[in-house]
Scaffold this active site. Structure first.
Site, PDB file in Angstrom:
ATOM      1  N   CYS A  42       1.930   0.649  -8.949  1.00 47.56           N
ATOM      2  CA  CYS A  42       3.032   1.169  -8.130  1.00 47.56           C
ATOM      3  C   CYS A  42       4.251   1.450  -9.005  1.00 47.56           C
ATOM      4  O   CYS A  42       5.007   2.374  -8.761  1.00 47.56           O
ATOM      5  CB  CYS A  42       3.367   0.193  -7.018  1.00 47.56           C
ATOM      6  SG  CYS A  42       3.690  -1.478  -7.589  1.00 47.56           S
TER       7      CYS A  42
ATOM      8  N   GLU B 213       5.646  -3.305   0.950  1.00 49.03           N
ATOM      9  CA  GLU B 213       5.723  -2.989  -0.493  1.00 49.03           C
ATOM     10  C   GLU B 213       4.961  -1.684  -0.666  1.00 49.03           C
ATOM     11  O   GLU B 213       3.726  -1.667  -0.580  1.00 49.03           O
ATOM     12  CB  GLU B 213       5.049  -4.102  -1.314  1.00 49.03           C
ATOM     13  CG  GLU B 213       5.703  -5.462  -1.186  1.00 49.03           C
ATOM     14  CD  GLU B 213       6.962  -5.603  -2.035  1.00 49.03           C
ATOM     15  OE1 GLU B 213       7.282  -4.672  -2.793  1.00 49.03           O
ATOM     16  OE2 GLU B 213       7.624  -6.647  -1.912  1.00 49.03           O
TER      17      GLU B 213
ATOM     18  N   GLY C  96       0.842  -1.199   0.000  1.00 49.81           N
ATOM     19  CA  GLY C  96       0.000   0.000   0.000  1.00 49.81           C
ATOM     20  C   GLY C  96       0.868   1.235   0.000  1.00 49.81           C
ATOM     21  O   GLY C  96       2.028   1.199  -0.440  1.00 49.81           O
ATOM     22  N   SER C  97       0.325   2.320   0.517  1.00 52.64           N
ATOM     23  CA  SER C  97       1.041   3.594   0.436  1.00 52.64           C
ATOM     24  C   SER C  97       2.157   3.660   1.471  1.00 52.64           C
ATOM     25  O   SER C  97       2.137   2.965   2.494  1.00 52.64           O
ATOM     26  CB  SER C  97       0.059   4.743   0.665  1.00 52.64           C
ATOM     27  OG  SER C  97      -0.460   4.637   1.975  1.00 52.64           O
TER      28      SER C  97
ATOM     29  N   THR D  29       0.835   4.689   5.010  1.00 51.82           N
ATOM     30  CA  THR D  29       0.250   3.602   5.799  1.00 51.82           C
ATOM     31  C   THR D  29       1.332   2.601   6.198  1.00 51.82           C
ATOM     32  O   THR D  29       1.305   2.056   7.303  1.00 51.82           O
ATOM     33  CB  THR D  29      -0.865   2.885   5.005  1.00 51.82           C
ATOM     34  OG1 THR D  29      -1.755   3.871   4.491  1.00 51.82           O
ATOM     35  CG2 THR D  29      -1.648   1.938   5.886  1.00 51.82           C
ATOM     36  N   GLY D  30       2.290   2.374   5.320  1.00 51.06           N
ATOM     37  CA  GLY D  30       3.375   1.438   5.619  1.00 51.06           C
ATOM     38  C   GLY D  30       4.114   1.821   6.902  1.00 51.06           C
ATOM     39  O   GLY D  30       4.484   0.962   7.710  1.00 51.06           O
TER      40      GLY D  30
HETATM   41  P1  NAD Z   1      -3.351   2.403   1.440  1.00 46.41           P
HETATM   42  O1  NAD Z   1      -2.064   2.492   2.163  1.00 46.41           O
HETATM   43  O2  NAD Z   1      -4.357   3.476   1.641  1.00 46.41           O
HETATM   44  O3  NAD Z   1      -4.114   1.038   1.831  1.00 46.41           O
HETATM   45  C1  NAD Z   1      -3.525  -0.227   1.654  1.00 46.41           C
HETATM   46  C2  NAD Z   1      -4.171  -1.214   2.608  1.00 46.41           C
HETATM   47  O4  NAD Z   1      -3.862  -0.840   3.958  1.00 46.41           O
HETATM   48  C3  NAD Z   1      -5.694  -1.278   2.554  1.00 46.41           C
HETATM   49  O5  NAD Z   1      -6.098  -2.616   2.698  1.00 46.41           O
HETATM   50  C4  NAD Z   1      -6.121  -0.461   3.761  1.00 46.41           C
HETATM   51  O6  NAD Z   1      -7.397  -0.805   4.253  1.00 46.41           O
HETATM   52  C5  NAD Z   1      -5.041  -0.822   4.749  1.00 46.41           C
HETATM   53  N1  NAD Z   1      -4.824   0.139   5.834  1.00 46.41           N
HETATM   54  C6  NAD Z   1      -5.180   1.450   5.880  1.00 46.41           C
HETATM   55  N2  NAD Z   1      -4.763   1.997   7.053  1.00 46.41           N
HETATM   56  C7  NAD Z   1      -4.144   1.007   7.752  1.00 46.41           C
HETATM   57  C8  NAD Z   1      -3.469   0.949   9.019  1.00 46.41           C
HETATM   58  N3  NAD Z   1      -3.369   2.030   9.797  1.00 46.41           N
HETATM   59  N4  NAD Z   1      -2.946  -0.212   9.404  1.00 46.41           N
HETATM   60  C9  NAD Z   1      -3.010  -1.320   8.614  1.00 46.41           C
HETATM   61  N5  NAD Z   1      -3.629  -1.321   7.405  1.00 46.41           N
HETATM   62  C10 NAD Z   1      -4.182  -0.177   6.981  1.00 46.41           C
HETATM   63  O7  NAD Z   1      -2.988   2.218  -0.094  1.00 46.41           O
HETATM   64  P2  NAD Z   1      -3.987   2.163  -1.340  1.00 46.41           P
HETATM   65  O8  NAD Z   1      -4.513   3.541  -1.595  1.00 46.41           O
HETATM   66  O9  NAD Z   1      -4.950   1.042  -1.156  1.00 46.41           O
HETATM   67  O10 NAD Z   1      -2.992   1.721  -2.523  1.00 46.41           O
HETATM   68  C11 NAD Z   1      -2.246   2.619  -3.285  1.00 46.41           C
HETATM   69  C12 NAD Z   1      -0.795   2.651  -2.832  1.00 46.41           C
HETATM   70  O11 NAD Z   1      -0.257   1.335  -2.819  1.00 46.41           O
HETATM   71  C13 NAD Z   1       0.104   3.440  -3.775  1.00 46.41           C
HETATM   72  O12 NAD Z   1       0.991   4.238  -3.016  1.00 46.41           O
HETATM   73  C14 NAD Z   1       0.894   2.361  -4.516  1.00 46.41           C
HETATM   74  O13 NAD Z   1       2.142   2.769  -5.035  1.00 46.41           O
HETATM   75  C15 NAD Z   1       1.018   1.322  -3.461  1.00 46.41           C
HETATM   76  N6  NAD Z   1       1.270   0.005  -4.060  1.00 46.41           N
HETATM   77  C16 NAD Z   1       2.517  -0.530  -3.920  1.00 46.41           C
HETATM   78  C17 NAD Z   1       2.806  -1.757  -4.526  1.00 46.41           C
HETATM   79  C18 NAD Z   1       4.172  -2.386  -4.401  1.00 46.41           C
HETATM   80  O14 NAD Z   1       4.304  -3.547  -4.751  1.00 46.41           O
HETATM   81  N7  NAD Z   1       5.182  -1.682  -3.935  1.00 46.41           N
HETATM   82  C19 NAD Z   1       1.817  -2.411  -5.259  1.00 46.41           C
HETATM   83  C20 NAD Z   1       0.563  -1.831  -5.383  1.00 46.41           C
HETATM   84  C21 NAD Z   1       0.299  -0.610  -4.769  1.00 46.41           C
END
Ligand code: NAD
Length: 490
Positions: A286, A252, A230-231, A234-235
């Site tokens: 991503c 990731e 994810g982002s 959040t990571g």
């Molecule tokens: P996001 O970080 O908003 O959410 C990702 C996941 O995390 C969701 O399931 C969400 O419900 C969960 N989440 C939200 N808050 C949380 C918390 N506090 N604790 C634990 N989990 C939580 O990301 P998004 O908007 O769903 O996805 C887009 C982002 O993901 C972009 O930045 C993109 O570059 C990245 N991404 C990275 C890869 C990679 O392989 N590096 C692949 C796909 C997407």
């Protein structure tokens, strides 16, 4: 194990969590939205703390016997799961198209890649390494599973990224809880139902929920590992939450990939590839190309050909079989992307194509026009930020050292590419790029047996391949003292 039969038929009207191989509903529910049509989708569960506790307990109960199975046996289960998904391929692709807005062809390609991911991963093994072996003793590095693992998944590739964690977690002997994004829970929930008909109780579970669910999982003391995609923002929260119980984690995260095109690049070959890798999934990948550096000597020609190519890329929703890409996946992301497009007029950026805000009264769906920005300032938001929408800044370069510094001048480090007719020259530049995945004359070579991950703020650890399997394990050194014949070994 029996042969495939219609026990794998799925009903797509009702959606449940899968906990301990039982379908489970919740008192509170919510709905997703098809971003191509803004049609409201069926109800899905909003998991409670008790649901999380139940799933973790079931995962812990299942762990001892699952880890005892051989790798080959666990691989057999995975292949059977892939076969069951394949038996439902058309319907699941259609569902994936509805929840993500992707054209059905694109949804089918994601599913097919996910199936091949399971099948290829099932064949991987982590080799044990004998580090010492003499007449007194041996020391062997081996890998043991962790326990209950969680996969937290974003909305852009809900199936590939979910199954790409599930297969590695399971093959290496862990049990797995899949947490899809609240914006795209539907396919994951159906795949959970299917998994419950194949795997032993508690081995695969799927929980859908709202924004509270992720933190509940990452802070749960019964969970051993969090694999998060994810982002970056959040990571960081995930990493912080995992610290309290010293959970293992893989992150990731986001990217702002640069592609550098040299003056000797073959435009007829390079332009369609670069254009495709910039606008794939409407910029919501991503590792899409997000900053394109083109040598000044070919800049004008390149730009002209890129615009011609991009004009031929059709945008459309699930039902549009000719469409290359779909809408922005959800309203919140749509608002962010609209705001970034606002920079075009706020900063008087020059556009080579597109660039206007969407007139929201005109039609439904979170579509944005494919946009190419002509040589914006290096510090403008469209260059510095991860857009995650179909807006591509193209920038000029002349000096090799300078363009390398500009490509590396970001906190992100997911992917980067160099395009040149001279592979040696391209490799020289590529060697100096700070990213987890670096390509010469490509930007999207990906394979299930090849690890993938980011440097800097784009991640920690890698998914996929043997490296990915190791991420689901503790390394363990086994010292075996041989019959020493009574001699002291100290
Ligand atoms: P996001 O970080 O908003 O959410 C990702 C996941 O995390 C969701 O399931 C969400 O419900 C969960 N989440 C939200 N808050 C949380 C918390 N506090 N604790 C634990 N989990 C939580 O990301 P998004 O908007 O769903 O996805 C887009 C982002 O993901 C972009 O930045 C993109 O570059 C990245 N991404 C990275 C890869 C990679 O392989 N590096 C692949 C796909 C997407």
């Amino acid at each position: 194990m029996g042969s495939l039969n219609n026990n794998y038929a799925l009903d797509f009207k009702l959606y449940y969590n899968t906990i301990d191989n039982a379908l489970s509903s919740t008192n509170i529910t919510r709905r997703g939205v098809n971003p191509a049509t803004e049609e409201v989708l069926p109800l899905v569960p909003v998991s409670t703390r008790e649901d999380v506790d139940d799933a973790v307990r079931a995962g812990q109960d299942a762990f001892p016997s699952w880890r005892e199975l051989s790798w080959d046996k666990r691989a057999e289960y995975l292949v059977r799961f892939a076969d069951a998904i394949e038996a439902n391929l058309g319907a699941i692709a259609e569902l994936l198209g509805r929840e993500t807005g992707k054209p059905v062809e694109a949804a089918a390609r994601e599913l097919e890649f996910a199936l091949s991911h399971i099948r290829v991963t099932a064949k991987l093994r982590i080799p044990e390494q004998v580090l010492q072996d003499n007449e007194e003793c041996s020391a062997t590095l081996r890998y043991t599973p962790l326990g209950v693992g969680v996969g937290i998944i974003p909305w852009n590739f809900p199936v590939l990224l979910g199954l790409g964690k599930l297969d590695a977690a399971l093959l290496s002997g862990n049990t797995f809880i899949w947490k899809p994004s609240p914006f795209s829970p539907y396919t994951a929930l159906k795949l959970g139902e299917l998994a419950a008909r194949i795997f032993p109780r508690g081995v695969v579970q799927v929980l859908s929920g709202d924004d509270d669910l992720g933190p509940r999982l990452t802070s749960h003391p019964g969970i051993a590992k969090v694999s998060f995609t994810g982002s970056t923002a959040t990571g960081k929260k995930v990493m912080q939450s995992c610290a309290a119980t010293l959970k293992r984690f893989t992150l990731e995260l986001g990217g702002n990939d640069a592609a550098i095109v040299c003056d000797d690049a073959d435009l007829a070959k390079v332009v369609p590839k670069v254009g495709t890798f910039a606008f794939l999934n409407s910029g919501q990948v991503c590792m899409d190309i997000k900053r394109l550096y083109v040598h000044a000597a070919i800049y004008d020609d390149f730009m002209q050909q890129l615009v011609t190519f991009a004009k031929g890329l059709r945008t459309g929703g699930g039902g549009d079989s000719e469409a290359f890409s779909g809408p922005i996946q959800n309203a919140a992301q749509f608002a962010r992307v609209q705001d970034l497009y606002g920079e075009v007029s706020r900063q008087s950026l020059k556009t080579a194509m597109g660039g206007s805000l969407r007139d929201l009264d005109k039609s439904l769906g979170y579509f944005m026009p494919l946009t190419i920005i002509d040589n914006p300032p290096e510090d403008s938001r469209v260059v510095v930020e991860e857009a995650f929408g179909p807006i591509l800044p193209v920038l000029k370069w002349t000096d090799e050292k300078d363009v390398i510094a500009r490509a590396n001048n970001t906190k992100m480090g997911l992917g980067a590419s160099v395009w040149s007719g001279d592979v040696e020259r391209a490799q020289r530049i590529a060697n100096r790029l700070e990213a987890g995945n670096v390509w010469v004359n490509n930007h999207f070579h990906l394979a299930p047996h090849v690890p993938f991950g980011g440097h800097k703020w784009s991640g920690i650890g890698m998914d996929w391949g043997v490296e990915g399997l190791k991420g689901w394990c503790n390394p363990q050194v086994m010292w075996v003292t041989k019959n020493s014949g009574g001699r002291s070994l100290l």
